[in-house]
Design an enzyme around this catalytic site. Structure first.
Site: not given
Ligand code: ADE
Length: 283
Positions: A221, A223
């Protein structure tokens, strides 16, 4: 004397999600106890490309352990006690740059610790249950990942037509929540590449046992600070991981076959404790 390694011996360890262990050939399940407590689960030992590999599901096979409750010390100790000297740690991460979207594979070369509650040394001067007391040790962690392992992972990805990003810093947050938008914007502004929850203290504890450790970070993803939408959901993370698990397994298997034999390691990881007396015998 044994002509062949026993079914519970391995020289390469993989700490990863639950999609992997059933793909090893002739798997032997080994329950290992350590002076630091129980690992996340049994270790599953088998063969990949003629190499002995021990797989450990990081969160337990039913995924019951959140990142902050994983017994990282027991996990690394257990792997070493089976003979493991090189570890590969695939993990899911969020991308901190637009160009590192879902499906990106990144092999980090740096790490930033933003965890809060985790025991991060074997050598804390506290007596172990068996009466031994480890000494205090300060290992070098300037370069947290094994140079040889990183090269193997990058070559393996290329071999599977998946051009991985070579390097970048993984910031490891305490979790289990995802970052706020402000935290995420700040992480990105520092120039850090991806964010995860399990990369620390896993890599450090491997170093403390003179194990090679290579991280393979799959972006599931963008963040919160790198996207305009609602922020990350766990559902999104799982779905993206599932989409890529076959490819990732392919890269992992190929990377395993490219690692040096245990006796032929020439990286700095081998001498991490040089000049130190840990006070306990390593397994
Ligand atoms: N693991 C997978 N996506 C994440 C994210 N956006 N922040 C922290 N850990 C994750």
């Amino acid at each position: 004397p044994q002509a062949f390694p026993s079914a519970s011996q391995a020289d390469i360890g993989v700490i990863g999600g639950s999609g992997f262990y059933s793909f090893l050939e002739d798997v032997t399940e080994v329950a290992v106890q350590t002076p630091y407590g129980d690992p996340s689960d049994s270790l599953f030992v088998g063969e990949i490309a003629g190499r002995r590999v021990a797989f450990l599901p990081r969160h337990g096979r039913d995924h019951h352990l959140p990142p902050h409750r994983i017994n990282y010390r027991a996990n690394l100790w257990a792997l070493r006690s089976l003979g493991v000297r090189q570890v590969i740690g695939p993990c899911a991460v969020g991308g901190l740059r637009q160009e590192y979207g879902p499906g990106t594979l990144l092999v980090p070369d740096q790490l930033v610790d933003r965890t809060k509650s985790r025991v991060q040394t074997f050598y804390d001067g506290e007596p172990l249950p068996d009466g031994r007391t480890p000494n205090v040790v300060h290992v070098s962690f300037a370069d947290p990942y094994c140079a040889t392992g990183r090269a193997a992972a990058l070559a393996a990805a290329r071999g599977q037509d998946w051009e991985a990003v070579d390097g970048g810093a993984m910031v490891v947050i305490e979790g289990p929540r995802f970052s706020t938008r402000a935290e995420s914007v700040w992480h990105a502004a520092q120039g850090w590449a991806v964010v995860g929850m399990t990369g620390h203290p896993e890599a450090l504890l491997a170093r403390e046992l003179e194990l090679c450790y290579t991280s393979m970070a799959l972006v599931t993803d963008l963040d919160a600070g790198a996207e305009a939408g609602e922020g990350v959901s766990h559902k999104e993370v799982l779905a993206e991981f599932a989409k890529n698990v076959d490819r990732l397994r392919g890269v992992l298997f190929d990377a395993v076959s490219r690692l040096p034999e245990t006796g032929e390691r020439s990286c700095a990881c081998v001498d991490a404790l040089d000049g130190w007396d840990p006070g306990v015998e390593l397994p």
